[in-house]
Design a protein around this motif. Structure first.
Motif, mmCIF file in Angstrom:
data_model
loop_
_atom_site.group_PDB
_atom_site.id
_atom_site.type_symbol
_atom_site.label_atom_id
_atom_site.label_comp_id
_atom_site.label_asym_id
_atom_site.label_seq_id
_atom_site.Cartn_x
_atom_site.Cartn_y
_atom_site.Cartn_z
ATOM 1 N N THR A 41 0.832 -1.200 0.000
ATOM 2 C CA THR A 41 0.000 0.000 0.000
ATOM 3 C C THR A 41 0.869 1.254 0.000
ATOM 4 O OG1 THR A 41 -0.112 0.239 2.408
ATOM 5 C CG2 THR A 41 -1.685 -1.277 1.377
ATOM 6 N N THR A 42 0.230 2.419 -0.056
ATOM 7 C CA THR A 42 0.953 3.691 0.031
ATOM 8 C C THR A 42 1.712 3.765 1.348
ATOM 9 O OG1 THR A 42 -0.728 4.805 -1.296
ATOM 10 C CG2 THR A 42 0.701 6.204 0.056
ATOM 11 N N LEU A 43 2.969 4.202 1.274
ATOM 12 C CA LEU A 43 3.817 4.291 2.464
ATOM 13 C C LEU A 43 3.984 5.750 2.885
ATOM 14 C CD1 LEU A 43 6.657 1.846 1.308
ATOM 15 C CD2 LEU A 43 4.696 1.296 2.766
ATOM 16 N N SER A 44 4.000 5.987 4.180
ATOM 17 C CA SER A 44 4.282 7.335 4.686
ATOM 18 C C SER A 44 4.842 7.225 6.097
ATOM 19 C CB SER A 44 3.016 8.209 4.683
ATOM 20 O OG SER A 44 2.100 7.753 5.660
ATOM 21 N N GLN A 45 5.212 8.366 6.665
ATOM 22 C CA GLN A 45 5.776 8.371 8.006
ATOM 23 C C GLN A 45 4.664 8.329 9.059
ATOM 24 O OE1 GLN A 45 6.557 11.864 6.439
ATOM 25 N NE2 GLN A 45 7.376 10.513 4.862
ATOM 26 N N ALA A 46 5.018 7.862 10.237
ATOM 27 C CA ALA A 46 4.142 7.935 11.401
ATOM 28 C C ALA A 46 5.017 8.163 12.627
ATOM 29 C CB ALA A 46 3.332 6.650 11.555
ATOM 30 N N LEU A 47 4.425 8.773 13.642
ATOM 31 C CA LEU A 47 5.146 9.115 14.871
ATOM 32 C C LEU A 47 6.384 9.950 14.561
ATOM 33 C CD1 LEU A 47 4.865 5.813 16.972
ATOM 34 C CD2 LEU A 47 3.241 7.684 16.732
ATOM 35 N N THR A 48 6.144 11.155 14.077
ATOM 36 C CA THR A 48 7.224 12.076 13.735
ATOM 37 C C THR A 48 6.782 13.500 14.047
ATOM 38 O OG1 THR A 48 8.784 12.707 11.989
ATOM 39 C CG2 THR A 48 6.491 12.358 11.325
ATOM 40 N N VAL B 26 1.588 15.272 19.085
ATOM 41 C CA VAL B 26 1.914 15.658 17.701
ATOM 42 C C VAL B 26 2.302 14.426 16.899
ATOM 43 C CG1 VAL B 26 3.481 17.003 16.248
ATOM 44 C CG2 VAL B 26 2.585 17.985 18.374
ATOM 45 N N MET B 27 3.129 13.567 17.482
ATOM 46 C CA MET B 27 3.539 12.347 16.785
ATOM 47 C C MET B 27 2.334 11.469 16.472
ATOM 48 S SD MET B 27 7.248 11.228 18.286
ATOM 49 C CE MET B 27 6.730 10.989 19.978
ATOM 50 N N GLU B 28 1.378 11.437 17.394
ATOM 51 C CA GLU B 28 0.221 10.576 17.175
ATOM 52 C C GLU B 28 -0.676 11.055 16.042
ATOM 53 O OE1 GLU B 28 -0.375 8.300 21.393
ATOM 54 O OE2 GLU B 28 -1.611 10.073 21.043
ATOM 55 N N VAL B 29 -0.686 12.350 15.756
ATOM 56 C CA VAL B 29 -1.506 12.847 14.640
ATOM 57 C C VAL B 29 -0.696 13.028 13.360
ATOM 58 C CG1 VAL B 29 -3.131 13.987 16.192
ATOM 59 C CG2 VAL B 29 -1.191 15.295 15.281
ATOM 60 N N SER B 30 0.619 12.841 13.453
ATOM 61 C CA SER B 30 1.477 13.083 12.289
ATOM 62 C C SER B 30 1.195 12.111 11.152
ATOM 63 C CB SER B 30 2.951 13.008 12.679
ATOM 64 O OG SER B 30 3.295 11.689 13.113
ATOM 65 N N ARG B 31 0.653 10.943 11.466
ATOM 66 C CA ARG B 31 0.386 9.940 10.435
ATOM 67 C C ARG B 31 -0.543 10.484 9.362
ATOM 68 N NH1 ARG B 31 -2.892 5.783 8.538
ATOM 69 N NH2 ARG B 31 -1.887 3.727 8.431
ATOM 70 N N CYS B 32 -1.626 11.154 9.785
ATOM 71 C CA CYS B 32 -2.591 11.642 8.793
ATOM 72 C C CYS B 32 -2.002 12.793 7.983
ATOM 73 C CB CYS B 32 -3.904 12.024 9.449
ATOM 74 S SG CYS B 32 -3.867 13.526 10.411
ATOM 75 N N VAL B 33 -1.076 13.552 8.592
ATOM 76 C CA VAL B 33 -0.397 14.624 7.846
ATOM 77 C C VAL B 33 0.499 14.015 6.768
ATOM 78 C CG1 VAL B 33 1.221 16.546 7.993
ATOM 79 C CG2 VAL B 33 -0.456 16.186 9.819
ATOM 80 N N ALA B 34 1.305 13.037 7.164
ATOM 81 C CA ALA B 34 2.211 12.393 6.207
ATOM 82 C C ALA B 34 1.440 11.702 5.094
ATOM 83 C CB ALA B 34 3.098 11.395 6.939
ATOM 84 N N MET B 35 0.322 11.057 5.447
ATOM 85 C CA MET B 35 -0.484 10.381 4.429
ATOM 86 C C MET B 35 -1.122 11.391 3.475
ATOM 87 S SD MET B 35 -1.017 7.245 3.581
ATOM 88 C CE MET B 35 -0.789 6.221 5.044
ATOM 89 N N HIS B 36 -1.470 12.562 3.993
ATOM 90 C CA HIS B 36 -2.028 13.635 3.177
ATOM 91 C C HIS B 36 -1.058 13.988 2.043
ATOM 92 C CE1 HIS B 36 -4.309 17.430 2.483
ATOM 93 N NE2 HIS B 36 -3.124 17.938 2.223
#
Length: 406
Positions: A182-189, A237-247
């Motif tokens: 699937t699409t890859l992105s960062q999480a917890l950052t 911030v790290m916990e919500v960063s996943r949706c930012v990176a996926m965006h």
């Protein structure tokens, strides 16, 4: 003839898989292929060097990706079985707040040592070599055109923190074996802001953060926000960063914002009442002291600046409109986001192997017998608090046991 099991990667899931396989089938010949000179390197940096090894309550809502798959696997290999798994190698744990489990030594190095010693005790071979090619053989797999195995467990990690060994090199291997990713992105950052406030660098303060795009709230979390020269970090911030990176990974064109509430324990009416009390209580006080009783002074000055209030203005000069603007700035500061800190500074990879093609109780491919994938390579990632290591050990142990019984 004894089964031969090859495992790519000596991280948390790979070592757990190897140990579970050897305990399940003592006749199995288990070999780990690891590109780094030491095993379990990434464990050393978890939990600020203490290693938050598990969480006692890995609820489905603490995970992202294919949550249903993760839930089935965690139910089949629960936390109590993990605790026993570690005790069998002499590693004892204790529980801290929010269900977080740590080694009794409070040292991540002791977790690495326990794994390393157990690998040696069980006769598990570790070969220091980076696997770049995997092909199907008549009765199994061939690695780098020279190492044969009957069953293969791919556990080489995702793309997060490549300095610790997760360089993304296993994704081409999965694709070469017809495993969709699937699409890859960062999480917890950390999250980058378009206009970071330099004066807030180093400030740590309680807050609630919402991620908003197209007038929709995508994620939210509360806790200690850390301000940096690039923007913001800290657990919420790290916990919500996943949706930012996926965006950004999905190349969405809409702007994305962080909305920060710097007094999450106050309602807006309470904040307004506090401000009016201060104005009436000490009208000759200068504005730079107005918020020092409820928040970090630098953060308070920042909020005043957002409202165009001069620091040396006396409180008697503030009007109702100033109070309303300040309440808005305190509870709903709108910050445009420009990105995340990337894979180099992220703890986990979001996305991974498409789990519709795997069995949640064994981690075995439905398309390729005796091929198993576990850990961060799968499309499952968790929040802060030991959830990702819980997933690594769960998926690794299920894969190891199933491979040993092939």
């Amino acid at each position: 003839m004894a089964i031969t099991i090859g495992i790519i990667g000596a991280g948390a899931s790979g070592m757990a898989a190897a140990i579970e396989a050897a305990r399940t089938n003592p006749d199995a010949a288990v070999t780990i292929y690891e590109k780094l000179p030491i095993v379990g390197k990434k464990l050393l940096v978890t939990g600020n060097g203490r290693c938050n090894i598990l969480n006692r309550d890995p609820k489905p809502e603490m995970y992202y990706g294919d949550v249903s798959f993760a839930e089935q696997a965690i139910r089949a290999c629960d936390v109590e079985s993990h605790i026993h798994f570690f005790e069998q190698m002499g590693l004892h744990l204790y529980t801290e707040e929010l269900g977080r489990l740590y080694p009794m030594s409070d040292q991540a190095a002791s977790v690495q040592d326990a794994f390393r010693n157990e690998l040696k005790r069980l006769g598990i071979r570790v070969i220091q070599e980076k696997i770049t090619r995997v092909s199907r053989a008549e009765n199994g797999f061939l690695l780098n055109d020279r190492y044969a195995c009957d069953a293969l467990i791919v556990a080489g990690g995702g793309k997060a923190t490549p300095a610790q060994g997760s360089d993304g090199s296993c994704y081409p291997i999965l694709r070469s074996l017809d495993v969709p990713v699937t699409t890859l992105s960062q999480a917890l950052t950390g999250i980058k802001l378009s206009k970071p406030e330099a004066r807030l660098k180093g400030v740590r303060a309680s807050g609630r953060i919402l991620i908003v795009s197209d007038e929709r709230v995508l994620a939210e979390s509360t806790g200690e926000i850390q301000y940096a020269d690039y923007g913001i970090s800290g657990i919420p911030v790290m916990e919500v960063s996943r949706c930012v990176a996926m965006h950004y990974a999905e190349q969405k064109r809409s702007k994305i914002f962080a909305v920060i509430d710097s007094l999450p324990d106050f309602k807006q009416e309470q904040t307004a009442a506090y401000l009016n009390f201060m104005i009436e209580h000490d009208p000759e006080l200068t504005a730079d002291f107005l918020l020092s009783g409820v928040m970090n002074k630098k953060l308070g000055i920042h909020k005043l600046s957002l409202c165009g209030i001069d620091m040396q203005t006396t409180l008697s000069a503030l009007c109702a409109n100033d109070v309303a603007n300040l309440v808005e700035a305190i509870h709903a500061e709108l910050c445009e986001i420009s990105g995340t800190m990337g894979f180099d500074r992220s703890q986990v990879t979001a996305g991974g192997a498409d789990l519709s093609r795997f069995d949640p109780l064994t981690m075995q491919s439905k398309d390729t017998p005796r091929l198993f994938v576990c850990g961060e390579l799968l499309n499952v990632d968790g929040r802060c608090g030991g959830y990702n290591l819980t997933w690594a050990f769960t998926s690794g142990r299920l894969a190891g046991k199933a491979a040993a019984l092939c």
